[in-house]
Design an enzyme around this catalytic site. Structure first.
Site, mmCIF file in Angstrom:
data_model
loop_
_atom_site.group_PDB
_atom_site.id
_atom_site.type_symbol
_atom_site.label_atom_id
_atom_site.label_comp_id
_atom_site.label_asym_id
_atom_site.label_seq_id
_atom_site.Cartn_x
_atom_site.Cartn_y
_atom_site.Cartn_z
ATOM 1 N N LYS A 113 6.954 -6.533 -5.604
ATOM 2 C CA LYS A 113 6.486 -5.867 -6.818
ATOM 3 C C LYS A 113 7.612 -5.474 -7.788
ATOM 4 O O LYS A 113 8.144 -6.309 -8.511
ATOM 5 C CB LYS A 113 5.607 -4.669 -6.436
ATOM 6 C CG LYS A 113 4.309 -5.106 -5.714
ATOM 7 C CD LYS A 113 3.430 -3.937 -5.388
ATOM 8 C CE LYS A 113 2.320 -4.353 -4.439
ATOM 9 N NZ LYS A 113 1.152 -4.932 -5.099
ATOM 10 N N ASP A 120 6.995 -1.185 5.392
ATOM 11 C CA ASP A 120 6.528 -2.092 4.342
ATOM 12 C C ASP A 120 6.551 -1.306 3.028
ATOM 13 O O ASP A 120 5.630 -0.538 2.738
ATOM 14 C CB ASP A 120 5.122 -2.603 4.657
ATOM 15 C CG ASP A 120 4.593 -3.483 3.544
ATOM 16 O OD1 ASP A 120 3.469 -4.010 3.681
ATOM 17 O OD2 ASP A 120 5.288 -3.639 2.514
ATOM 18 N N TYR A 149 -2.368 -2.446 4.260
ATOM 19 C CA TYR A 149 -2.404 -3.876 3.916
ATOM 20 C C TYR A 149 -0.973 -4.361 3.768
ATOM 21 O O TYR A 149 -0.154 -3.723 3.100
ATOM 22 C CB TYR A 149 -3.167 -4.088 2.612
ATOM 23 C CG TYR A 149 -3.190 -5.509 2.107
ATOM 24 C CD1 TYR A 149 -2.492 -5.871 0.944
ATOM 25 C CD2 TYR A 149 -3.894 -6.499 2.782
ATOM 26 C CE1 TYR A 149 -2.513 -7.178 0.479
ATOM 27 C CE2 TYR A 149 -3.920 -7.811 2.311
ATOM 28 C CZ TYR A 149 -3.224 -8.146 1.156
ATOM 29 O OH TYR A 149 -3.242 -9.435 0.703
HETATM 30 P P1 KE4 Z 1 1.753 -9.804 -2.193
HETATM 31 O O1 KE4 Z 1 1.686 -10.946 -1.194
HETATM 32 O O2 KE4 Z 1 0.411 -9.546 -2.866
HETATM 33 O O3 KE4 Z 1 2.893 -9.937 -3.172
HETATM 34 O O4 KE4 Z 1 2.104 -8.486 -1.364
HETATM 35 C C1 KE4 Z 1 1.298 -8.122 -0.280
HETATM 36 C C2 KE4 Z 1 1.467 -6.640 -0.003
HETATM 37 C C3 KE4 Z 1 2.261 -6.249 1.059
HETATM 38 N N1 KE4 Z 1 2.445 -4.939 1.346
HETATM 39 C C4 KE4 Z 1 1.884 -3.972 0.579
HETATM 40 C C5 KE4 Z 1 2.118 -2.542 0.941
HETATM 41 C C6 KE4 Z 1 1.067 -4.317 -0.533
HETATM 42 O O5 KE4 Z 1 0.506 -3.338 -1.275
HETATM 43 C C7 KE4 Z 1 0.854 -5.673 -0.838
HETATM 44 C C8 KE4 Z 1 -0.032 -6.114 -1.991
HETATM 45 N N2 KE4 Z 1 -0.749 -5.087 -2.669
HETATM 46 C C9 KE4 Z 1 -1.994 -5.484 -3.283
HETATM 47 C C10 KE4 Z 1 -2.584 -4.226 -3.932
HETATM 48 N N3 KE4 Z 1 -3.540 -3.588 -3.125
HETATM 49 C C11 KE4 Z 1 -1.828 -6.609 -4.236
HETATM 50 C C12 KE4 Z 1 -3.004 -6.832 -5.149
HETATM 51 C C13 KE4 Z 1 -3.726 -8.115 -4.837
HETATM 52 O O6 KE4 Z 1 -3.922 -8.436 -3.639
HETATM 53 O O7 KE4 Z 1 -4.087 -8.809 -5.807
#
Ligand code: KE4
Length: 439
Positions: free
Chosen positions: A275, A247, A152
């Site tokens: 994060k 990523d 993701y």
């Molecule tokens: P954000 O747009 O949520 O800040 O980041 C997206 C993203 C990009 N790349 C990786 C490897 C990530 O894990 C994420 C976001 N992780 C999720 C957890 N599975 C965020 C939790 C959520 O969607 O509320």
């Protein structure tokens, strides 16, 4: 009104708050996974976090292994982070103009990630990956992107992609609203499958702008790269003139201070972060080799912008967090906690005859109720999600807050003590007994 309790815990105020939230917010949450649907439950509403603990609005305390999905590696409300944000706030919250604190954080990021000559701050991981892909397409003048099933990278259209039918590797929209015309430029292959990657490059090599990968996957549960996987991606992208995008939104400063690229000794062309570098405030970042990243406006012609990008409060929280992570022995400590939790899960599962696969690296751990080792999304989907849901709620009952989905990772912080881990491992045994009985 009867007091809604989950076992001995009173969660009535959370129940009531969820009803109110659903009246004005889609599904009552501002991010879908928070709704606890993957564990067939209702979410807890949190009042505050302190160190390794969350307190819900009914006053129940939980040892937290979610840490806001990774950012709170220093623990909740760390005094240094609170102090940094508070004092910055007294000087104002946002100026829409450059500040020295942005340069300070950029310097710390570049010191930790030598593959990045320049770094641009944005407001989320989604923005970071979306921008990195735009940049990769501009730099290579190519259109296709390769991503891996189960990884993701945020919710930009070209990354909300599921596998095409049969052997077709062309992506299909994984959400209504994503156009097939967009999805077709994303090619999907199984994680850890170097033969599939080889085939796709043989077929589309000169059209591929970039491969984007979670160098340690954390969004299908935690899945480690097999020894030859990342080196192969580095080699084949170079061979075909495509870019390699790591990523590291989740793995950055968590698998190691320098992320998975430090842990595995691979130098990607572009890296995305998020994060941890925001310490709990909204931050994403992307950067890489100067000849690529210097194409970003205003230096170059690739446009990307953001009202609150590099926000001083978020920079302050990020800097305070990174400072804490620079202390000697931090990652040995974090890694030993993560390992103890994984081992505790495996022992507890064994005690009750439950299939389990566990993994731990750096400050992350993964626990699957599955018989065979998890190497990709297909094997991750063999995990017993119903059993996980029962285990999850039994752990909540015992004051431990885990990922509300079998296909997510666990996170540890500087605030978790040996006693917290002891308590968690004890709770695992009790929770496994409960979960195994209702099969
Ligand atoms: P954000 O747009 O949520 O800040 O980041 C997206 C993203 C990009 N790349 C990786 C490897 C990530 O894990 C994420 C976001 N992780 C999720 C957890 N599975 C965020 C939790 C959520 O969607 O509320």
């Amino acid at each position: 009104m009867t007091n809604e309790t989950m076992g001995s815990r009173n969660v009535q105020r959370s129940k009531d708050a969820f009803v109110e939230a659903k009246k004005v917010i889609p599904g009552g949450v501002n991010s879908p996974v928070r709704a606890f649907r993957a564990v067939d439950g209702d979410p807890l509403f949190i009042e505050r976090g302190v160190g390794a603990y969350l307190y819900d609005i009914d006053g129940n305390r939980y040892i937290d292994y979610m840490l806001s999905w990774g950012p709170l590696i220093a623990g909740h409300a760390h005094p240094d982070v609170v102090q940094a944000v508070t004092s910055q706030a007294l000087y104002g919250t946002s100026f829409g103009a450059p500040t020295e604190i942005e340069t300070k954080l950029a310097n710390e990021v570049i010191k930790a990630f030598p593959s990045m000559d320049l770094v641009r701050m944005v407001n989320s991981g989604t923005e970071a990956t979306m921008s990195a892909i735009r940049l990769a397409r501009a730099f290579t003048k190519r259109q296709r992107i390769v991503k891996f099933a189960g990884c993701y990278h945020g919710h930009s259209d070209g990354l909300l992609i599921r596998a095409g039918s049969g052997v077709a590797t062309f992506g299909l929209p994984d959400s209504p609203g994503v156009l097939p015309g967009v999805a077709q430029y994303t090619l999907l292959v199984p994680y850890n499958d170097i033969h599939a990657v080889k085939r796709i490059f043989e077929q589309f090599g000169d059209e591929i702008a970039a491969v984007i990968v979670e160098p340690v996957a954390g969004n299908m549960g935690m899945v480690l790269p097999q020894p030859d996987f990342l080196p192969f991606l580095r080699t084949i992208t170079k061979e075909y003139g495509a870019l390699l995008i790591f990523d590291e939104v989740m793995t950055g400063f968590r698998i190691a201070y320098g992320g998975a690229q430090e842990a595995y000794g691979i130098r990607p062309d572009l890296t995305t972060l998020g994060k941890v570098i925001g310490g709990g405030l909204p931050v994403g970042a992307y950067g890489g080799r100067e000849e690529i990243i210097s194409m970003v406006a205003p230096l170059g012609s690739v446009y990307q912008a953001g009202t609150l990008s590099g926000n001083p409060l978020a920079m302050a929280a990020g800097l305070a967090t990174l400072t804490l992570l620079q202390q000697p022995g931090v990652y040995d400590r974090l890694s030993s906690i993560a390992t103890r939790l994984a081992e505790g899960f495996a022992l507890a599962a064994k005690k009750y005859g439950l299939d389990a696969n566990v993994v731990a690296k750096g400050a992350m751990f993964g626990t699957f109720f599955a018989k065979d080792p998890i190497t990709d999304y297909t094997s991750a989907q063999t995990a017993d999600t119903a059993l996980y849901a029962r285990y999850f709620h039994a752990m909540l009952e015992r004051g431990v807050y885990l990922a509300p989905s079998q296909l997510e990772a666990g996170f540890v912080s500087l605030a978790h003590t040996d006693e917290d881990v002891d308590r968690t491992v004890e709770a695992m045994v009790e929770a496994m007994e409960v979960a195994s009985q209702n099969r």
